[in-house]
Design a protein around this motif. Structure first.
Motif, short mmCIF file in Angstrom:
data_model
loop_
_atom_site.label_atom_id
_atom_site.label_comp_id
_atom_site.label_asym_id
_atom_site.label_seq_id
_atom_site.Cartn_x
_atom_site.Cartn_y
_atom_site.Cartn_z
N ASP A 34 -42.10 -62.09 -70.53
CA ASP A 34 -42.04 -61.22 -69.37
C ASP A 34 -42.74 -59.90 -69.66
O ASP A 34 -42.44 -59.22 -70.65
CB ASP A 34 -40.57 -60.97 -68.98
N GLY A 35 -43.68 -59.52 -68.77
CA GLY A 35 -44.40 -58.27 -68.92
C GLY A 35 -45.62 -58.35 -69.80
O GLY A 35 -46.33 -57.34 -69.95
N ARG A 36 -45.92 -59.49 -70.38
CA ARG A 36 -47.09 -59.60 -71.26
C ARG A 36 -48.35 -59.84 -70.43
O ARG A 36 -48.36 -60.64 -69.49
CB ARG A 36 -46.90 -60.72 -72.27
N THR A 37 -49.41 -59.16 -70.79
CA THR A 37 -50.72 -59.32 -70.17
C THR A 37 -51.70 -59.80 -71.22
O THR A 37 -51.71 -59.29 -72.35
CB THR A 37 -51.21 -57.99 -69.58
N ALA A 38 -52.52 -60.76 -70.85
CA ALA A 38 -53.54 -61.29 -71.75
C ALA A 38 -54.91 -61.11 -71.11
O ALA A 38 -55.08 -61.35 -69.91
CB ALA A 38 -53.29 -62.76 -72.05
N GLU A 39 -55.87 -60.65 -71.91
CA GLU A 39 -57.22 -60.42 -71.44
C GLU A 39 -58.21 -61.05 -72.40
O GLU A 39 -57.97 -61.07 -73.62
CB GLU A 39 -57.52 -58.93 -71.32
N VAL A 40 -59.33 -61.51 -71.84
CA VAL A 40 -60.47 -61.93 -72.65
C VAL A 40 -61.51 -60.84 -72.54
O VAL A 40 -61.95 -60.49 -71.43
CB VAL A 40 -61.04 -63.28 -72.19
N LEU A 41 -61.91 -60.26 -73.66
CA LEU A 41 -62.85 -59.15 -73.70
C LEU A 41 -64.18 -59.62 -74.28
O LEU A 41 -64.21 -60.55 -75.11
CB LEU A 41 -62.30 -58.00 -74.55
N ASP A 42 -65.25 -58.96 -73.85
CA ASP A 42 -66.52 -59.19 -74.52
C ASP A 42 -66.65 -58.22 -75.69
O ASP A 42 -65.72 -57.46 -76.01
CB ASP A 42 -67.68 -59.08 -73.54
N ALA A 43 -67.82 -58.22 -76.30
CA ALA A 43 -67.98 -57.40 -77.51
C ALA A 43 -67.87 -55.92 -77.23
O ALA A 43 -67.57 -55.13 -78.15
CB ALA A 43 -69.33 -57.72 -78.16
N SER A 44 -68.10 -55.50 -75.99
CA SER A 44 -68.02 -54.08 -75.65
C SER A 44 -66.63 -53.64 -75.20
O SER A 44 -66.41 -52.47 -74.94
CB SER A 44 -69.03 -53.75 -74.55
N GLY A 45 -65.71 -54.58 -75.07
CA GLY A 45 -64.36 -54.26 -74.64
C GLY A 45 -64.14 -54.41 -73.16
O GLY A 45 -63.07 -54.05 -72.65
N THR A 46 -65.10 -54.95 -72.43
CA THR A 46 -64.95 -55.18 -70.99
C THR A 46 -64.12 -56.42 -70.75
O THR A 46 -64.36 -57.47 -71.36
CB THR A 46 -66.32 -55.33 -70.32
N ALA A 47 -63.15 -56.32 -69.85
CA ALA A 47 -62.27 -57.46 -69.56
C ALA A 47 -63.03 -58.47 -68.71
O ALA A 47 -63.57 -58.14 -67.64
CB ALA A 47 -61.02 -56.98 -68.84
N LEU A 48 -63.09 -59.70 -69.15
CA LEU A 48 -63.75 -60.78 -68.43
C LEU A 48 -62.75 -61.63 -67.66
O LEU A 48 -63.11 -62.24 -66.65
CB LEU A 48 -64.53 -61.67 -69.41
N ALA A 49 -61.55 -61.74 -68.14
CA ALA A 49 -60.50 -62.51 -67.47
C ALA A 49 -59.17 -61.91 -67.85
O ALA A 49 -58.98 -61.45 -68.99
CB ALA A 49 -60.56 -63.98 -67.87
N THR A 50 -58.25 -61.88 -66.90
CA THR A 50 -56.94 -61.26 -67.12
C THR A 50 -55.86 -62.12 -66.48
O THR A 50 -56.07 -62.67 -65.40
CB THR A 50 -56.88 -59.85 -66.52
N THR A 51 -54.74 -62.22 -67.17
CA THR A 51 -53.59 -62.90 -66.60
C THR A 51 -52.34 -62.17 -67.07
O THR A 51 -52.33 -61.57 -68.15
CB THR A 51 -53.53 -64.38 -67.01
N ALA A 52 -51.32 -62.19 -66.25
CA ALA A 52 -50.07 -61.50 -66.58
C ALA A 52 -48.92 -62.45 -66.30
O ALA A 52 -48.96 -63.27 -65.39
CB ALA A 52 -49.92 -60.22 -65.77
#
Length: 749
Positions: A187-205
């Motif tokens: 509960d409350g956890r967020t997961a992100e896929v980042l590229d090499a620059s730190g930009t979020a490409l996909a997010t789920t919570a």
């Protein structure tokens, strides 16, 4: 005699110092290190799921392209349609000329090929790795595969006397797909896929996303991943900003192969997971306890050292001097040496030393001729062996409470709530990973079953052999007829003992006993109108349990078991027997508590259980909520010893127990050493000297050790010889006074 006593004191003082150092280092942070480690491992597990999804998709695309039955009349449009018709996640597709990069056919959305050198990409040897490209402000994955067409006859510009040459043609298949869907739990956890620059490409919570998340964590995670090097599965943890009574913890992990080059190494993807956790307000301080325990042990060490010094060391040294004095008086000539015999032997100590002292006094009088042999009572009081036992008991009075009672971690409160939640979330991720593996096995088998009708028996056998070669998870593939008999088989001998022909398709077990559990995927072989029927109606693929076991282990997750609906073990990351019960009844109850109402998959749960080896963080989750494995009622159970986690209460318990074990072991070892080198030889010498004082002149006394006891033995041997010589002289009638007999003995020597 001195080394064991000195070692006892010094080693016990060292244990006291280690107790202070070890327990003083245990402290409670606002966010325990175990929570940070758990978030790191959660990110690593999520990255593994992303990596596995990309690897499976890339290999599936290549395998589909390699198995395409191209003919000399195949066109790019028909080939592209056949290759992508069954692929739902495809956004766009294209067939290209690998030499010129010319577009031959396209489908779906335009494939973003800007910046991709098609000719250079296709010219390489081996598999072509996926690429991460931008399209319309979003990032997509490009999967590549070569489509080989039959060799074409080239007879233009050929000499009439030369045979026409045949050249093999290839097309380059390119599929564009979105990034794999992220799966996260807690509960409350967020997961992100980042590229090499730190930009979020996909997010789920999962659950309610925290407000005001730390915006600097993605850049920090990308920087940390970049610093660890590319092409590795490095991971780590970060501590974000605090909001009220909660702190944001983050874990990051690279989406890269952990065993050599892989399809995801060049993508530069990083998984970041974040979750707010409550800060710890109650600080635990073990420094006072450490000082008290160390002071008590130091006091015991000095007390034992003084007791052994005054009760053993000093009396033995005095006995050593008295025995040497009597030996000189018995063997050397001169008035000064004869005076040595007139000084009484003081009796010091108790036990063996007192017995030896009384026997020496009797020998002194016998050497002077004042008395004859004297018998000593056989019944004796406690000796120095009892002193050594008392010493061990004294050390045990300090060590046993340290081992068994003091600083025992409370099972209910020792493990922080976030650590328990992380174990449950990671168990759910493990269940999802296993479900994906089993679902993929079923999907692959269904594709094979769909291609069997209309082929000859030899062709079907060849298809199954190729499948067994391409899919390492299968150990055996076979077709069943309607009676359950095997009509066609490749691979190892089937393990099945259940003869049944199920409807539909899915995952099942085909045995209920035996040495190896047999899990199998199965799919119906549909009859196609106008084509020859297949050799059977159901295709079974028995999954190698070793392949399934290899999916289970994960760092800091502990032991992992896959159980059936009766909580019998089907697979595990540790050694097990097929269809055995879980190793602890608490784990069995935990697994059964995940079962929901009839027709539902159930919910995950977790608990802290205590066994003989200490508390453990345990969790259980249903294997699947949907898909071919949902109706099986299987569970995934994990158990991680709390000792493996950096939990302050558990660390204090471990170090307290370690101090107690060290103290008891070293104390017993030193006192045992004293018993071997001093007490046991003293017991032997006491028996010999009493025999000598009782008139035994025949038994030769051989010194065994080169120490104080050995010197006493040598002195006793000299006195025995002097007494034996005097007795011989008395029997021959030439006995004189004691001094003459001793003098003559000395001259003869």
């Amino acid at each position: 005699m001195r080394p064991p006593i000195a070692s006892l004191v010094v080693l016990l003082l060292v244990v006291a110092a280690l107790t202070v150092i070890g327990l003083d280092g245990v402290h409670t942070d606002p966010v325990p290190q175990a929570v940070l480690n758990g978030e790191q491992q959660t990110a690593a597990d999520t990255a593994l799921s992303v990596r596995t999804a990309i690897d499976v998709e890339a290999s599936t695309v290549r395998r589909t392209a390699g198995a395409y039955p191209a003919t000399s009349t195949s066109t790019p449009a028909t080939a592209l349609k056949a290759l992508t018709s069954a692929r739902k996640p495809v956004l766009g597709s294209a067939l290209l000329d690998p030499h010129t990069g010319r577009l031959l056919a396209a489908g779906g959305k335009p494939v973003p090929l800007a910046g991709v050198d098609v000719a250079r990409t296709a010219s390489g040897h081996g598999a072509i790795r996926p690429r991460l490209v931008a399209s319309g402000g979003t990032r997509q994955l490009l999967y590549f595969a070569r489509v080989t067409l039959p060799a074409q006859q080239e007879d233009a510009n050929q000499d009439q006397n030369q045979a026409p040459s045949r050249t093999e043609r290839q097309w380059l298949l390119v599929l564009s797909e979105a990034l794999p869907a992220l799966t996260t739990y807690g509960d409350g956890r967020t997961a992100e896929v980042l590229d090499a620059s730190g930009t979020a490409l996909a997010t789920t919570a999962h659950g309610t996303s925290p407000a005001g998340a730390d915006s600097g964590l993605p850049a920090a995670a990308a920087g940390a991943a970049k610093g660890s090097g590319s092409g590795t599965d490095a991971s780590g943890s970060l501590l974000g900003a605090a909001t009220g009574s909660r702190h944001t913890v983050a874990g990051w992990a690279q989406v890269a192969s952990m065993t050599g080059p892989g399809d995801t190494d060049d993508l530069g993807l990083v998984v970041l997971t974040t979750r707010p956790v409550p800060t710890t307000t109650s600080a635990a301080d073990y420094s006072r306890f450490a000082l008290e325990a160390a002071g008590a042990l130091a006091g015991l060490a000095l007390l034992l050292g003084l007791a052994l010094h005054f009760l053993v060391q000093r009396p033995l040294l005095r006995l050593y001097l008295s025995a040497g004095r009597l030996a000189r008086g018995a063997t050397e000539d001169g008035p000064g040496t004869l005076e040595e015999l007139y000084r009484p032997v003081p009796v010091h100590g108790f036990g063996e030393l007192a017995r030896i002292g009384r026997a020496l006094e009797s020998l002194r009088r016998q050497l002077l001729g004042e008395s004859g042999p004297e018998e000593f009572p056989a019944r004796r009081g406690p000796g120095y062996r009892a002193l050594a036992v008392v010493g061990v008991v004294v050390v045990a009075c300090w060590a046993v409470p340290m081992i068994f009672t003091l600083n025992r971690a409370d099972t209910a409160t020792a493990v922080p709530g976030p650590v328990l939640a992380d174990q449950q979330a990671r168990t759910q991720l493990a269940a999802n990973r296993i479900r994906q593996s089993l679902d993929q096995s079923y999907t692959d088998l269904s594709d094979v079953a769909a291609g069997l009708p209309g082929r000859s028996r030899a062709a079907q056998t060849e298809v199954l052999r190729h499948t067994l070669t391409d899919h390492k998870q299968y150990r055996s593939l076979y077709l069943l007829d309607r009676s359950g008999g095997i009509t066609l088989r490749v691979g190892d001998t089937p393990l099945r003992t259940l003869v049944h022909v199920p409807d539909g398709g899915g995952i099942t077990t085909v045995n209920t006993s035996g040495r190896i559990p047999a899990i199998a995927a199965y799919a119906q072989v549909r009859a196609v109108k106008g084509k020859a029927p297949a050799a059977g109606v159901v295709l079974f693929g028995e999954i190698d349990v070793k392949a399934l076991n290899s999916v289970l282990p994960r760092p800091k997750l502990g032991s992992v078991w896959v159980t059936n609906d009766e909580t019998k073990v089907l697979a595990a990351s540790v050694g097990y027997r097929a269809f055995q019960s879980l190793p602890d009844s608490g784990l069995t109850r935990l697994a059964r508590s995940t079962q929901g109402a009839a027709g539902t998959a159930g919910t995950a749960t977790s608990a802290v259980l205590r066994s003989s080896s200490g508390p453990s963080v345990d969790a259980a989750a249903p294997l699947a909520q949907s898909g071919p494995t949902a109706r099986l009622g299987w569970h995934v159970v994990t158990a991680e010893p709390a000792a493996a986690l950096q939990i302050p209460a558990v660390q204090a318990e471990q170090r307290t127990m370690l101090a107690g074990i060290l103290g008891l072991t070293l104390g017993a070892a030193c006192l045992g050493w004293l018993h071997v080198v001093v007490i046991r030889p003293l017991r032997s010498v006491a028996v010999l000297v009493e025999r000598l004082a009782g008139g035994d002149r025949r038994t030769v006394l051989h010194p065994v050790n080169h120490d104080e006891v050995g010197s006493v033995t040598r002195s006793l041997e000299l006195m025995r010889q002097a007494l034996a010589e005097r007795d011989r002289a008395a029997r021959s009638g030439h006995a004189a006074g004691p001094s003459r007999s001793l003098r003559e003995t000395t001259l003869q020597r």
